[in-house]
Design a protein around this motif. Sequence first.
Motif: not given
Length: 485
Positions: A389-401
């Motif tokens: 979210n460029a407005t709030t400068n947040q990032g959230l990632n999920i990784s899985f096989p």
Amino acid sequence: MFAFITKGNYIYMKKTYLFNWMLVALLSLTFFACDNEPLEGEFITDDEGSEGQVQFTALVDGVPFGATSATGLLADGTLFLSGVSATGDVVSIVVQSAGECTYNLGNVSNPAQFLLNGDVTNPYVSFSGIGGSGTITVSAFDATTSSVTGTFSFIGAREVTDGNGDTTTETVAVTQGVFSNITYELQSGANEAIECDTDEGGGGDDPTEPDDTFFANVDGLEFVDITIETVESTIGGEPMINITATNSVGAKIRIDVPQGLGVGTYTFPPVSDPISDGTQLYAYFNDGLGGENLTSAPESGTITFTQFGTVTGKLEATFSFTGEDPLGVDPSVVAVTEGSFAVDYVDNSGGVTETFTADVDGLTYTPESIEVTQSPAGENDVITISTANATTNQGLNISFPKDIVPGTYTMSQGISDGTEVVGLYNPDVGVAGVFASSPGTLTVISYETANGIIEATFSFTATDPLGLDDTIYEITNGQFVVNID
């Protein structure tokens, strides 16, 4: 025999025009059949000695039906079959994309009907949208002799209005149907059979997405289904999914499921009416022989969903229940045990809109961008969903096989060999460090491998994996739908 009809069934409404066209074609064939191809000789009631014989037979609610005349018509790949008895009863069937295949008579493309005494005003129809079901198997399609052979069985349903204006649904069980060496007239198109793996009516051709399956024991004996019908409907504004398995004598096991139920274990609630109102979890058994609907007795049964995709439409579950008549009319009690099914109620779930949401410390996180990438790790491929979210400068990632299957997984803080599931949160991209899942869970509620569509939920506690920052972030109510292909 009780039957259930969903007035708000969107499939019924959406396909009414096509369905009516099919009925007109069937009725036209019925009249044509009355003056064509009389069946001579003795009818055959088993396979022995049936080669070369012409027959069109069945049982209608257990009473023998034998056609004295039968007609076939092939028009642009669609096969029309009709048999008329000496008393004027008629069995008619439509098969689109005809070949040596098995077809679902419950869908709008391949309807069957039974006309009592030739009454064309209100036939019994196999369409699942009004309570019918069934299958037909074309075992021989001979273009040289223009003849077909096979078997069929279906449940026909119709609405009847009494003198008080009340409408009920009547059903008829047409079982043990056999048609042998029925000659068809080529009206238009090529005189050739299609290949089964190109026939949508025959169950699909994608080896990665198996056909619907259903299994159960009734009082210790296997319930051998010939059809599995899964219909999405809306009752009183509530979306429902109805799964019905029917055997060769018309016995049914039916499970009604609220669409938003989700993965988990649920107890079948007691019901006071033998016919579902379509608004709650519901199970019943009917013997198909005129008995009452035996619904789940109080506290007698449960159902566990291991896959519940609202976008892919994929459902997998195990279940059991004790069935009894809630009105006490029928003293019978049945034990339905070891039940399981895997069905897909969405015909084509490709081209989905990708979504991703979560709460961070109780505040809604809505990304402005979603990117799905694939990279190797050890001997495995890892899927990473990167959001920002460029407005709030947040990032959230999920990784899985990539080869993950539906189920619940414990999250790790990092990826080592590609088998791990990891959640990462960045509160201030480019300024703060990345906080990793410790602990956390990812629940894959549906994975449609044919289209690469994954539905999942997640939550995790995000901490600094280096231990330099003691801030803790709680990521909750996470969910996403993405396409990994």
